[in-house]
Design a protein around this motif. Structure first.
Motif, PDB file in Angstrom:
ATOM      1  N   ASP A 101       9.850   8.901  20.350  1.00 27.66           N
ATOM      2  CA  ASP A 101       9.059  10.153  20.753  1.00 27.66           C
ATOM      3  C   ASP A 101       7.784  10.283  20.198  1.00 27.66           C
ATOM      4  N   PHE A 102       7.487   9.586  19.064  1.00 31.61           N
ATOM      5  CA  PHE A 102       5.957   9.875  18.494  1.00 31.61           C
ATOM      6  C   PHE A 102       5.464   8.663  18.181  1.00 31.61           C
ATOM      7  N   PRO A 103       4.778   8.072  19.530  1.00 31.47           N
ATOM      8  CA  PRO A 103       4.115   6.883  19.371  1.00 31.47           C
ATOM      9  C   PRO A 103       2.866   6.884  18.344  1.00 31.47           C
ATOM     10  N   ALA A 104       2.443   7.812  17.877  1.00 32.14           N
ATOM     11  CA  ALA A 104       1.378   7.501  16.698  1.00 32.14           C
ATOM     12  C   ALA A 104       2.096   7.520  15.362  1.00 32.14           C
ATOM     13  N   LEU A 105       3.193   7.476  15.137  1.00 35.99           N
ATOM     14  CA  LEU A 105       3.918   7.446  14.154  1.00 35.99           C
ATOM     15  C   LEU A 105       4.612   6.280  13.545  1.00 35.99           C
ATOM     16  N   ARG A 106       4.310   5.494  12.362  1.00 39.35           N
ATOM     17  CA  ARG A 106       4.798   4.443  11.763  1.00 39.35           C
ATOM     18  C   ARG A 106       5.272   4.768  10.371  1.00 39.35           C
ATOM     19  N   PHE A 107       6.211   3.951   9.799  1.00 38.73           N
ATOM     20  CA  PHE A 107       6.867   4.355   8.540  1.00 38.73           C
ATOM     21  C   PHE A 107       6.847   3.042   7.790  1.00 38.73           C
ATOM     22  N   PHE A 108       6.400   3.370   6.279  1.00 37.86           N
ATOM     23  CA  PHE A 108       6.207   2.065   5.385  1.00 37.86           C
ATOM     24  C   PHE A 108       6.602   2.372   4.123  1.00 37.86           C
ATOM     25  N   CYS A 109       7.675   1.311   3.814  1.00 37.03           N
ATOM     26  CA  CYS A 109       8.484   1.545   2.410  1.00 37.03           C
ATOM     27  C   CYS A 109       7.469   0.830   1.164  1.00 37.03           C
ATOM     28  N   GLY A 110       7.068   1.714   0.319  1.00 39.09           N
ATOM     29  CA  GLY A 110       6.291   1.217  -0.700  1.00 39.09           C
ATOM     30  C   GLY A 110       6.069   2.231  -1.833  1.00 39.09           C
ATOM     31  N   ASP A 111       5.644   1.716  -3.051  1.00 43.17           N
ATOM     32  CA  ASP A 111       5.108   2.490  -4.079  1.00 43.17           C
ATOM     33  C   ASP A 111       3.838   3.236  -3.949  1.00 43.17           C
ATOM     34  N   ALA A 112       3.586   4.471  -3.598  1.00 43.81           N
ATOM     35  CA  ALA A 112       2.520   5.101  -3.576  1.00 43.81           C
ATOM     36  C   ALA A 112       1.533   4.725  -4.434  1.00 43.81           C
ATOM     37  N   ALA A 113       1.869   4.458  -5.701  1.00 41.56           N
ATOM     38  CA  ALA A 113       0.938   4.122  -6.859  1.00 41.56           C
ATOM     39  C   ALA A 113       0.224   3.011  -6.939  1.00 41.56           C
ATOM     40  N   SER A 114       0.725   2.000  -6.040  1.00 39.70           N
ATOM     41  CA  SER A 114      -0.043   0.830  -5.923  1.00 39.70           C
ATOM     42  C   SER A 114      -0.115  -0.063  -4.619  1.00 39.70           C
ATOM     43  N   ALA A 115       0.504   0.624  -3.697  1.00 42.06           N
ATOM     44  CA  ALA A 115       0.955  -0.030  -2.544  1.00 42.06           C
ATOM     45  C   ALA A 115      -0.425   0.119  -1.754  1.00 42.06           C
ATOM     46  N   ILE A 116      -0.723  -1.155  -1.080  1.00 36.38           N
ATOM     47  CA  ILE A 116      -1.773  -1.204  -0.118  1.00 36.38           C
ATOM     48  C   ILE A 116      -1.286  -0.850   1.447  1.00 36.38           C
ATOM     49  N   LEU A 117      -1.853   0.305   1.868  1.00 32.85           N
ATOM     50  CA  LEU A 117      -1.157   0.566   3.053  1.00 32.85           C
ATOM     51  C   LEU A 117      -1.675   0.002   4.333  1.00 32.85           C
ATOM     52  N   PRO A 118      -0.853  -0.275   5.488  1.00 38.28           N
ATOM     53  CA  PRO A 118      -1.360  -0.805   6.597  1.00 38.28           C
ATOM     54  C   PRO A 118      -2.186   0.073   7.313  1.00 38.28           C
ATOM     55  N   ALA A 119      -3.079  -0.617   7.894  1.00 37.10           N
ATOM     56  CA  ALA A 119      -4.208   0.171   8.755  1.00 37.10           C
ATOM     57  C   ALA A 119      -5.146   0.965   7.917  1.00 37.10           C
ATOM     58  N   ALA A 120      -4.895   0.831   6.573  1.00 35.42           N
ATOM     59  CA  ALA A 120      -5.917   1.784   5.846  1.00 35.42           C
ATOM     60  C   ALA A 120      -7.432   1.278   5.961  1.00 35.42           C
ATOM     61  N   PRO A 121      -8.468   2.363   5.828  1.00 33.98           N
ATOM     62  CA  PRO A 121      -8.033   3.581   5.024  1.00 33.98           C
ATOM     63  C   PRO A 121      -7.825   4.663   6.295  1.00 33.98           C
ATOM     64  N   TYR A 122      -7.491   5.815   5.697  1.00 35.50           N
ATOM     65  CA  TYR A 122      -6.821   7.021   6.493  1.00 35.50           C
ATOM     66  C   TYR A 122      -7.831   8.044   6.133  1.00 35.50           C
ATOM     67  N   ASP A 123      -7.847   9.046   7.239  1.00 34.92           N
ATOM     68  CA  ASP A 123      -8.771  10.260   7.065  1.00 34.92           C
ATOM     69  C   ASP A 123      -8.334  11.286   5.987  1.00 34.92           C
ATOM     70  N   ARG A 124      -6.727  11.426   5.947  1.00 39.82           N
ATOM     71  CA  ARG A 124      -6.228  12.656   5.119  1.00 39.82           C
ATOM     72  C   ARG A 124      -4.989  11.823   4.510  1.00 39.82           C
TER      73      ARG A 124
END
Length: 288
Positions: A101-124
């Motif tokens: 239902d949400f084509p713009a939404l993805r989920f990622f499992c990782g530790d926010a203190a160190s994870a390199i996020l897919p498709a970074a950088p983000y606006d917000r």
């Protein structure tokens, strides 16, 4: 603070072992009740964030994904949302709950203190109670800055002082009447790590954030969500808080006595339509 964290919002690195196993499962078993209980603060956070169509946003500590879905609805098909959580079980559930239902939404499992996020950088970056559990918050916030574009906006909801969060203190008061619970360490990772807004301002400044602005949110928490009976609310609280594990270790009689006491406390704050409601206070924080 492990004993108090499970009811207090979303999760990050300092509880990695818990959230990868039993605590992630506890949250998952109660996910609908958690999301219903926290929804008013989540809505206030997103309204204040003034999210625009087309923005690319990280939802830090996404849990079961309710906030991520709400953000995705606001950014639309031209935007992008990444729900980030350290619990593999919750990420699997968040994906399933979002479906197609949400084509713009993805989920990622990782530790926010160190994870390199897919498709970074983000606006917000947005977080409903997902930022208070870092072992080294300055280092974690500095790392998160590297995953955002220059000038990106940070919108956080964090709990205010314990004395103003009666919904939590009522439970802990009952538990402490039956077992010994070590006192909380001020500013330690946990739900009330950022109760001191001057301390929080300093952390964000040290991490390189500017223009910090904080609103004071006050209201009631519906324990387990609107419409719960005192018995249902007590079952939810003792089934979701990590302190319940210590009660279990004290024996069935201790657990039963604590549950009966908690149900009596909740009965004093029960409305047949609204459920069990107790006072809450949170800081809504914006930085750039």
């Amino acid at each position: 603070m492990r004993r108090e964290a499970a009811m207090a919002g979303d999760k990050t690195s300092v509880f990695a072992d818990d959230w990868s196993g039993e605590m992630g499962q506890r949250w998952l078993r109660n996910v609908d009740h958690f999301e219903a209980m926290l929804e008013p603060i989540g809505t206030a956070l997103l309204d204040r964030a003034a999210i625009a169509p087309g923005e690319r946003i990280v939802d830090l500590g996404c849990g079961g994904g309710a906030t991520s879905r709400a953000i995705a609805a606001r950014v639309g098909a031209q935007g992008a949302v990444l729900g980030l959580d350290i619990s593999p079980d919750l990420i699997v559930a968040a994906r399933a709950r979002a479906g197609a239902d949400f084509p713009a939404l993805r989920f990622f499992c990782g530790d926010a203190a160190s994870a390199i996020l897919p498709a970074a950088p983000y606006d917000r970056l947005v977080s409903r109670f997902g930022s208070m559990f870092f072992a080294d918050p300055v280092a974690a916030f500095r790392h998160l800055r590297t995953q955002l574009v220059p000038g990106a906006r940070f919108d956080l909801a964090v709990w205010g002082p314990p004395r103003d969060n009666v919904w939590m203190m009522a439970v802990m008061g009952v538990i402490r009447a039956h077992i010994e619970v070590p006192p909380a360490t001020p500013r330690a990772p946990g739900p009330f790590a950022f109760e001191d807004i001057d301390y929080l301002r300093g952390l964000l400044a040290d991490a390189g954030f500017v223009r910090v602005d904080i609103d004071d949110w006050r209201g009631d928490q519906a324990i387990g969500g609107p419409g719960r009976t005192p018995a249902e609310a007590a079952d939810f609280a003792l089934g979701s808080m990590s302190a319940a594990r210590v009660l279990s270790e004290a024996g069935a009689d201790v657990m039963a006595a604590a549950r009966a006491d908690l149900e009596r406390v909740y009965a004093e704050h029960h409305d047949p339509e609204a459920g069990v409601r107790l006072g809450a206070r949170a800081w809504l924080v914006t930085a750039a």
